[in-house]
Design an enzyme around this catalytic site. Structure first.
Site, mmCIF file in Angstrom:
data_model
loop_
_atom_site.group_PDB
_atom_site.id
_atom_site.type_symbol
_atom_site.label_atom_id
_atom_site.label_comp_id
_atom_site.label_asym_id
_atom_site.label_seq_id
_atom_site.Cartn_x
_atom_site.Cartn_y
_atom_site.Cartn_z
ATOM 1 N N HIS A 229 0.784 -1.252 0.114
ATOM 2 C CA HIS A 229 0.127 0.097 0.030
ATOM 3 C C HIS A 229 0.701 1.178 0.062
ATOM 4 O O HIS A 229 2.031 1.075 -0.490
ATOM 5 C CB HIS A 229 -0.956 -0.017 1.145
ATOM 6 C CG HIS A 229 -1.917 -1.287 1.262
ATOM 7 N ND1 HIS A 229 -2.871 -1.417 0.286
ATOM 8 C CD2 HIS A 229 -1.599 -2.380 1.919
ATOM 9 C CE1 HIS A 229 -3.401 -2.639 0.646
ATOM 10 N NE2 HIS A 229 -2.665 -3.512 1.549
ATOM 11 N N GLU B 159 -2.393 0.099 8.091
ATOM 12 C CA GLU B 159 -1.436 -0.890 7.531
ATOM 13 C C GLU B 159 0.026 -0.322 6.949
ATOM 14 O O GLU B 159 0.761 -0.727 7.059
ATOM 15 C CB GLU B 159 -2.158 -1.811 6.446
ATOM 16 C CG GLU B 159 -1.378 -2.776 5.789
ATOM 17 C CD GLU B 159 -2.233 -3.672 4.860
ATOM 18 O OE1 GLU B 159 -1.662 -4.547 4.285
ATOM 19 O OE2 GLU B 159 -3.333 -3.292 4.474
ATOM 20 N N HIS C 54 2.639 -7.249 4.510
ATOM 21 C CA HIS C 54 1.346 -6.636 4.847
ATOM 22 C C HIS C 54 0.779 -6.822 6.138
ATOM 23 O O HIS C 54 1.325 -7.756 6.927
ATOM 24 C CB HIS C 54 0.394 -7.243 3.647
ATOM 25 C CG HIS C 54 0.614 -6.930 2.295
ATOM 26 N ND1 HIS C 54 -0.262 -5.913 1.599
ATOM 27 C CD2 HIS C 54 1.399 -7.299 1.403
ATOM 28 C CE1 HIS C 54 0.381 -5.837 0.482
ATOM 29 N NE2 HIS C 54 1.419 -6.500 0.269
ATOM 30 N N GLU D 134 1.685 -11.779 5.858
ATOM 31 C CA GLU D 134 0.345 -10.872 6.549
ATOM 32 C C GLU D 134 1.002 -11.073 8.275
ATOM 33 O O GLU D 134 0.827 -12.225 8.653
ATOM 34 C CB GLU D 134 -0.816 -11.633 6.375
ATOM 35 C CG GLU D 134 -1.446 -11.467 4.834
ATOM 36 C CD GLU D 134 -1.985 -10.058 4.529
ATOM 37 O OE1 GLU D 134 -1.849 -9.134 5.460
ATOM 38 O OE2 GLU D 134 -2.399 -9.986 3.629
#
Length: 363
Positions: free
Chosen positions: A191, A206, A259, A325
């Site tokens: 992101h 995040e 992430h 993650e």
């Protein structure tokens, strides 16, 4: 201050076909189950509140069922559930056998044969317990659990000592050695810019978390002589195709995208760590090494496993790739952990070690 140890009975009480391993009545034991973890070396660890009685039992497997151990706790479980085990452990169940009680059941594969006379539940502090599955073949066991074992009571300082010891080792000197200048790695903070990614509890975003972790991974790897490039160095927008192009032009040995997760409906009860790969032995090996190291520092965050997926950035990169993650920022447990600078440093160290172990294993 001297730690008070919970008593455990050496003698075993036979109840019908069951063997009671322990009937413990310590003055500073637990009232409800707060966290549990089965470690990769075959030890069950528990964290509880105070002033309670724990009762643990063993039952020999029959027919299609394997040996099982269960522990009963005062205090009623809200949501019964089952978790798939791994290695010699077939299944873990949490339920309420009767009103006002919680039961944790560990059922082993049919091939497992335990000696209950060698099993002992021991209180290591006023709210921490452990049970070593003595004689169990540990091959294939991966850490699995729920909740955090590190939240200590006023008289418990074992977990604090462990955390302090680990924090002193989170530097490149404690990473495995690797040939200087031989490898190139692309680290991709997910992101950025107008795309903040997931939004979680306590104001967690995040993009901020993964950029901080990615910078620390880059620093640690560079200090070990690895050539590292980030797809973004600050909070800017980099589209997916551009991230892939940066990686493919670099002729890197591996690509790692970092992430933080979010559950649908922002469910606070969902936490856990997972690592994805798209294809190939090397991709799976990269993801597995990273996941293994993350679980070693996870402080109770559940193992959601190494999984195959077709995320754009790992599907279109030419080199072995993994997407990590690091936890659910919408989850009560993971959000609390990821809000801590010290824990994010542990995450970065674990990812770095996983990458280096992969390079040492494959090349």
């Amino acid at each position: 201050m001297e730690l008070k140890k919970a008593r455990s009975l050496i003698g075993l009480l036979v109840l019908s076909s069951f063997i009671s391993l322990f009937n413990v009545f310590p003055s500073n034991a637990a009232s409800v189950l707060a966290a549990w973890l089965i470690t990769s070396d075959g030890v069950l660890k528990l964290r509880t509140a105070s002033k309670a009685k724990l009762e643990a039992y063993f039952q020999r497997g029959q027919g299609n069922t394997g040996d099982r151990i269960w522990i009963d706790f005062p205090g009623e479980l809200i949501k019964p559930r089952k978790l798939k085990g791994n290695g010699p452990i077939d299944e873990i169940r949490l339920g309420k056998p009767f009103k006002g009680n919680t039961r944790l059941v560990i059922e082993f594969n049919k091939s497992v044969s335990l000696n209950p006379y060698k099993l002992k539940l021991v209180g290591t502090s006023e709210n921490l317990w452990k049970l070593d599955f003595v004689g169990l073949n540990k091959v294939g066991i991966k850490s699995i659990g729920e909740g955090s074992l590190s939240r200590s009571s006023k008289n418990s300082y074992i977990s604090n000592v462990r955390s302090k010891t680990l924090s002193n080792k989170l530097n490149s000197e404690n990473l495995p050695n690797i040939p200087n200048g031989k490898y190139k790695i692309i680290v991709d903070p997910g992101h950025g810019g107008p795309d903040p990614g997931a939004k979680g509890l306590n104001g967690l975003i995040e993009t901020d978390i993964v950029l901080e972790i990615s910078r620390q991974v880059s620093r640690l790897l560079r200090e070990k002589g690895i050539n590292v490039k980030l797809t973004r160095y600050r909070d800017i927008d980099v589209d997916l195709q551009q991230r892939v192009s940066i990686a493919n032009r670099s002729n890197a040995d591996a690509f790692i995208s970092i992430h933080a997760n979010a559950s649908r409906g922002n469910r606070r009860d969902i936490s856990g760590i997972e690592t994805f790969f798209y294809r190939g032995y090397k991709g799976r090996t990269l993801a597995s090494n990273i996941q293994k190291q993350l679980l070693m520092i996870s402080e109770g965050s559940p193992n959601r496993g190494v999984r195959q997926s077709n995320f754009f950035v790992i599907r279109h990169t030419n080199m072995p790739a993994a997407l990590v993650e690091v936890g659910f920022i919408t989850g009560r447990l993971d959000a609390r952990l990821l809000s801590q600078t010290s824990y994010r440093k542990k995450i970065a160290f674990a990812i770095s070690k996983g990458i280096i172990n992969y390079l040492r294993q494959v090349y």
